[in-house]
Design a protein around this motif. Structure first.
Motif, short mmCIF file in Angstrom:
data_model
loop_
_atom_site.label_atom_id
_atom_site.label_comp_id
_atom_site.label_asym_id
_atom_site.label_seq_id
_atom_site.Cartn_x
_atom_site.Cartn_y
_atom_site.Cartn_z
N PRO A 40 -12.44 21.68 -20.19
CA PRO A 40 -13.79 22.18 -20.67
C PRO A 40 -14.83 21.08 -20.17
O PRO A 40 -16.00 21.49 -19.96
CB PRO A 40 -13.72 21.97 -22.04
N ILE A 41 -14.70 20.07 -19.89
CA ILE A 41 -15.41 19.05 -19.10
C ILE A 41 -15.85 19.39 -17.80
O ILE A 41 -17.19 19.41 -17.58
CB ILE A 41 -15.12 17.74 -19.55
N THR A 42 -15.10 19.71 -17.05
CA THR A 42 -15.19 20.05 -15.53
C THR A 42 -15.07 21.57 -15.37
O THR A 42 -15.61 21.82 -14.36
CB THR A 42 -14.30 19.27 -14.72
N ASN A 43 -14.97 22.34 -16.26
CA ASN A 43 -14.81 23.73 -16.29
C ASN A 43 -13.81 24.28 -15.23
O ASN A 43 -13.93 25.20 -14.58
CB ASN A 43 -16.16 24.44 -16.13
N GLN A 44 -12.70 23.45 -15.43
CA GLN A 44 -11.55 23.59 -14.33
C GLN A 44 -10.33 24.39 -15.07
O GLN A 44 -10.03 24.06 -16.30
CB GLN A 44 -11.07 22.52 -13.74
N THR A 45 -9.84 25.47 -14.44
CA THR A 45 -8.75 26.15 -15.22
C THR A 45 -7.69 26.55 -14.18
O THR A 45 -8.17 26.90 -12.93
CB THR A 45 -9.42 27.75 -15.61
N TYR A 46 -6.47 26.47 -14.53
CA TYR A 46 -5.41 26.70 -13.71
C TYR A 46 -4.53 27.61 -14.51
O TYR A 46 -4.11 27.24 -15.72
CB TYR A 46 -4.86 25.48 -13.35
N LEU A 47 -4.00 28.62 -13.78
CA LEU A 47 -3.25 29.74 -14.74
C LEU A 47 -2.13 30.06 -13.66
O LEU A 47 -2.38 30.39 -12.28
CB LEU A 47 -3.96 30.91 -14.61
N ASN A 48 -0.94 30.21 -14.15
CA ASN A 48 0.10 30.54 -13.51
C ASN A 48 0.37 32.14 -13.83
O ASN A 48 1.06 32.55 -14.67
CB ASN A 48 1.51 29.90 -13.91
N LEU A 49 -0.24 32.99 -12.94
CA LEU A 49 -0.26 34.39 -13.35
C LEU A 49 1.05 35.09 -13.50
O LEU A 49 1.19 35.88 -14.31
CB LEU A 49 -1.25 35.02 -12.18
N PRO A 50 2.14 34.71 -12.62
CA PRO A 50 3.18 35.37 -12.45
C PRO A 50 3.88 35.34 -13.84
O PRO A 50 4.36 36.03 -14.79
CB PRO A 50 4.06 34.96 -11.51
#
Length: 66
Positions: A40-50
């Motif tokens: 939430p600090i850098t507003n960075q998100t990583y998602l493993n969509l599969p």
């Protein structure tokens, strides 16, 4: 049943892992699989969509917090 939840990591700077977890487990309990993270600090998100789509196919629900 499986839910997708945010699992808090880090003490002073909160970072959240997006995990697939059993409904009966608590938020910080043992997860079935890590499927991403959110900073939430850098507003960075990583998602493993599969992996997320695989759990959603298997009748999992996502946990919406207000």
């Amino acid at each position: 049943m499986v839910k997708l939840r945010l699992k808090r990591c880090g003490r002073k700077q909160p970072i959240y892992r997006i995990v697939a977890i059993d409904v009966r487990s608590r938020r910080e309990g043992r997860d079935l699989r890590k499927v991403g993270f959110y900073d939430p600090i850098t507003n960075q998100t990583y998602l493993n969509l599969p992996a997320i789509l695989d759990f959603l196919k298997k009748n999992s629900t996502n946990k919406n917090s207000s």
